[in-house]
Design an enzyme around this catalytic site. Structure first.
Site, PDB file in Angstrom:
ATOM      1  N   THR A   1      -6.252   3.735 -10.992  1.00  0.00           N
ATOM      2  CA  THR A   1      -7.743   3.656 -10.943  1.00  0.00           C
ATOM      3  C   THR A   1      -8.097   4.983 -12.210  1.00  0.00           C
ATOM      4  O   THR A   1      -7.399   5.768 -12.367  1.00  0.00           O
ATOM      5  CB  THR A   1      -8.085   4.096  -9.882  1.00  0.00           C
ATOM      6  OG1 THR A   1      -7.746   5.247  -9.057  1.00  0.00           O
ATOM      7  CG2 THR A   1      -8.085   2.893  -8.737  1.00  0.00           C
TER       8      THR A   1
ATOM      9  N   ILE B   1     -10.264   6.161  -0.738  1.00  0.00           N
ATOM     10  CA  ILE B   1      -9.413   5.783   0.518  1.00  0.00           C
ATOM     11  C   ILE B   1      -8.556   7.063   1.069  1.00  0.00           C
ATOM     12  O   ILE B   1      -8.674   7.336   1.913  1.00  0.00           O
ATOM     13  CB  ILE B   1      -8.557   4.641   0.372  1.00  0.00           C
ATOM     14  CG1 ILE B   1      -9.602   3.592  -0.181  1.00  0.00           C
ATOM     15  CG2 ILE B   1      -7.942   4.117   1.805  1.00  0.00           C
ATOM     16  CD1 ILE B   1     -10.650   2.972   0.839  1.00  0.00           C
TER      17      ILE B   1
ATOM     18  N   CYS C   1      -2.619   9.059  -8.160  1.00  0.00           N
ATOM     19  CA  CYS C   1      -3.796   8.755  -7.201  1.00  0.00           C
ATOM     20  C   CYS C   1      -4.695   9.921  -7.278  1.00  0.00           C
ATOM     21  O   CYS C   1      -4.610  11.160  -7.148  1.00  0.00           O
ATOM     22  CB  CYS C   1      -3.318   8.695  -5.803  1.00  0.00           C
ATOM     23  SG  CYS C   1      -4.837   8.784  -4.579  1.00  0.00           S
TER      24      CYS C   1
ATOM     25  N   LYS D   1       0.674  -1.205  -0.111  1.00  0.00           N
ATOM     26  CA  LYS D   1       0.030  -0.211  -0.029  1.00  0.00           C
ATOM     27  C   LYS D   1       0.878   1.174  -0.024  1.00  0.00           C
ATOM     28  O   LYS D   1       1.908   1.300   0.606  1.00  0.00           O
ATOM     29  CB  LYS D   1      -0.766   0.026   1.325  1.00  0.00           C
ATOM     30  CG  LYS D   1      -2.003   0.985   1.369  1.00  0.00           C
ATOM     31  CD  LYS D   1      -2.903   0.720   2.169  1.00  0.00           C
ATOM     32  CE  LYS D   1      -3.907   1.810   2.266  1.00  0.00           C
ATOM     33  NZ  LYS D   1      -4.419   2.614   0.808  1.00  0.00           N
TER      34      LYS D   1
ATOM     35  N   LEU E   1      -5.234   7.495   0.206  1.00  0.00           N
ATOM     36  CA  LEU E   1      -3.835   7.023   0.756  1.00  0.00           C
ATOM     37  C   LEU E   1      -3.686   6.918   2.173  1.00  0.00           C
ATOM     38  O   LEU E   1      -2.425   7.336   2.731  1.00  0.00           O
ATOM     39  CB  LEU E   1      -2.744   7.810   0.083  1.00  0.00           C
ATOM     40  CG  LEU E   1      -2.940   8.305  -1.500  1.00  0.00           C
ATOM     41  CD1 LEU E   1      -1.817   9.319  -1.768  1.00  0.00           C
ATOM     42  CD2 LEU E   1      -2.345   6.992  -2.061  1.00  0.00           C
TER      43      LEU E   1
ATOM     44  N   ASN F   1       4.034   6.588  -7.126  1.00  0.00           N
ATOM     45  CA  ASN F   1       2.716   6.635  -7.569  1.00  0.00           C
ATOM     46  C   ASN F   1       2.511   8.009  -7.683  1.00  0.00           C
ATOM     47  O   ASN F   1       2.309   9.036  -6.829  1.00  0.00           O
ATOM     48  CB  ASN F   1       1.855   6.204  -6.165  1.00  0.00           C
ATOM     49  CG  ASN F   1       0.223   6.344  -6.536  1.00  0.00           C
ATOM     50  OD1 ASN F   1      -0.110   6.966  -7.482  1.00  0.00           O
ATOM     51  ND2 ASN F   1      -0.543   6.087  -5.638  1.00  0.00           N
TER      52      ASN F   1
END
Lengths: 246, 300
Positions: free
Chosen positions: B194, B71, B131, B45, B73, B128
């Site tokens: 996503t 969520i 997000c 994660k 992060l 990442n």
């Protein structure tokens, strides 16, 4: 406690009150592993509309079979009403932490509406070694499920003109209740806890939340507690009430 | 048994099945269902310097063939990650561990990369920059090429570990974005994060998620992900980890055929927690039945 994935078979799925169904599932291992307060995740069907499994509190365990109680509330539970004996579905469990079990105590269980679901199994276990009263509160008689427990107090809001928590204080005092377990709408749990706290009655509550996985990976099901956000799935669903409301 | 080993530049995996960040917790959440050491890699994660509580609930919504999440992060922060999460994976010998970092600023990502560079159990770092669920950092990095170049340069300078950059498909030009990553020292790409979407609570006549936008994942986004992998792989030489709604062995094969070198299972881990390990067996069975090697999984 190991979490298991299994194919379970539907033994029976029938309407037991208005819009409320009881589904009995035959498992190979999961039922025997379930403790009161645990929940299981069920795949509703192969329909890709409903990929996510749905969480249900364990309502009863009989040998290798377990029962869940559900109210038709959305498309997923609507589809579940068409399950018939022999249908097979994916099951994941047991999940979550159960209720604390004691011996030799005077205990009150308070279930509001569908909150009665996990308390029935809890009553079966607790009543072996404790004096247990079950208070079952519903809004109307139509949603009352026939629950067979030894000391049952049914409260129907509409007929009595008040809420169950309005009567709670009397029940606590009259029966010298030492422990209170609640499952139901948030408002009922919070108000009831405040009354119990005034009388020094230890209280546990079982919460409900939207979740994707059920085992701590998605972090979707958090609830605010006095020590920050906690996951309902694997840090609950049973919490000490003081953890939630202080 | 045919070898499923794949060589992603500096990162060699025993097989091309990996798990996607955000869908696999810190790994141990799945140890009841999966022999973690049977997988190619697990991507943990997203981590930030400080602990993050994440966004208010609701954080999850179901969609046809998928789900949306907001969520935000939520994570334990780098300190607990190093003290508790990584040691819990220490005993695993075969699976590679990919740490995903999602700092809100260039500086935070640089600091995270520097810290993780010193961690033996971290086999690769995934950056990442895609997000959709945060105000700062996240997807914003995908939209400013100048800032992205600075970010990649500075992170690259802090680590010799394989550096993966995770991109989103809902950007102006993902191929260009991938080229920028290639030019600035990325070792490989993860495609895709996503897809930004919206859900409405019609009962209360408001947006369902508190931030409005949320990330769509699951089989619903698979065609978008396949296109991204296909487009990027034809232009960029970097190894690609393809992901987006992988739900069965056919999906794995599709991603490999359009140019992915490895794949990640995302949302379907929530639905079938043992899926990643089953896909390893499924892929072995697939190439055995066809009597081919992994390298033969290409388009005609």
């Amino acid at each position: 406690m190991t979490k298991l994935l299994e194919k379970a078979q539907v033994v029976e799925n029938k309407e037991v009150a208005s819009g409320i169904y009881k589904c009995r599932l035959r498992t190979s291992k999961i039922a025997k592993e379930c403790k009161p307060g645990n929940f299981i995740n069920i795949s509703v069907g192969s329909n890709s509309q409903f990929l996510l499994k749905r969480p249900f509190g364990v309502h009863n365990v009989i040998g290798n079979e377990l029962e869940i109680l559900y109210r038709v509330r959305g498309k997923g539970t609507d589809v579940m009403t068409s399950l018939v004996a022999g249908d097979s579905l994916d099951l994941l469990g047991p999940l979550g932490n159960g209720f604390s079990l004691f011996e030799g105590k005077k205990i009150l269980l308070l279930g509001g509406g569908m909150g009665i679901a996990p308390l029935y199994y809890l009553e079966k276990e607790l009543s072996k070694d404790n004096e247990v009263i079950t208070m079952y509160a519903v809004k109307t008689r139509e949603e009352l499920v026939d629950i067979k427990v030894s000391n049952l107090v049914v409260h129907i809001d509409k007929e009595e003109g008040c809420f169950a928590c309005d009567k709670l204080e009397d029940v606590l005092i009259k029966n010298n209740i030492e422990m209170l377990y609640i499952c139901g709408p948030d408002a009922l749990m919070k108000l009831s806890y405040q009354i119990a706290k005034k009388h020094g009655v230890y209280t546990e509550v079982s919460l409900e939340a939207r979740m994707a996985c059920g085992f701590g990976a998605c972090v979707g099901c958090v609830v605010e507690t006095v020590s920050g956000l906690k996951k309902v799935c694997n840090e609950g669903p049973v919490f000490k009430a003081e953890e939630i409301w202080g | 048994m045919k070898s499923l080993e794949v060589n992603l530049g500096k990162l060699v995996l025993q097989n091309p099945i990996t798990t996607a960040s955000g869908c696999f917790g810190y790994g141990t959440e799945y140890s009841d269902f999966v022999d973690l050491d049977s997988l190619g890699a697990i991507t943990l994660k997203s981590i930030t310097l400080n602990q993050r509580e994440g966004n208010p609930t609701p954080r999850i919504a179901e969609t046809p063939s998928g789900m949306m999440n907001s969520i935000g992060l939520a994570n334990c922060g780098i300190k607990e990650f190093i003290q508790e999460k990584l040691p819990a994976l220490e005993h695993l010998k075969k699976v590679k561990v990919i740490a995903n970092i999602a700092g809100h600023s260039t500086e935070e990502n640089v600091e995270l990369a520097e810290i993780l560079d010193g961690q033996k159990r971290v086999d690769a770092i995934e950056l990442n920059i895609s997000c959709p669920n945060v105000d700062a950092g996240g997807l914003a990095f995908c939209q400013d090429m100048a800032q992205l170049k600075v970010l990649l340069n500075k992170v690259r300078a802090k680590t010799d570990k394989p550096l993966i950059v995770k991109l989103a498909a809902n950007v102006h030009d993902i191929v260009n974005l991938a080229q920028v990553c290639e030019g600035e020292g990325a070792d490989m790409l993860s495609l895709i994060n996503t897809v930004t979407g919206l859900e409405v609570d019609i009962e209360n006549r408001k947006l369902f998620f508190s931030r409005g936008y949320a990330g769509l994942s699951g089989p619903a986004i698979r065609p978008i992900a396949l296109k991204a992998v296909y487009d990027v792989s034809r232009v960029v030489k970097l190894p690609i980890i393809g992901m987006g709604g992988i739900a069965n062995i056919d999906d794995v094969v599709k991603f490999l055929m359009v140019g992915a070198d490895a794949v990640s299972v995302g949302m379907m881990n929530f639905v079938e927690p043992d899926i990643s390990q089953r896909l390893v067996g499924g892929l072995q069975g697939y190439i055995r039945a066809k009597n081919i090697g992994l390298k033969d999984l290409t388009l005609n």
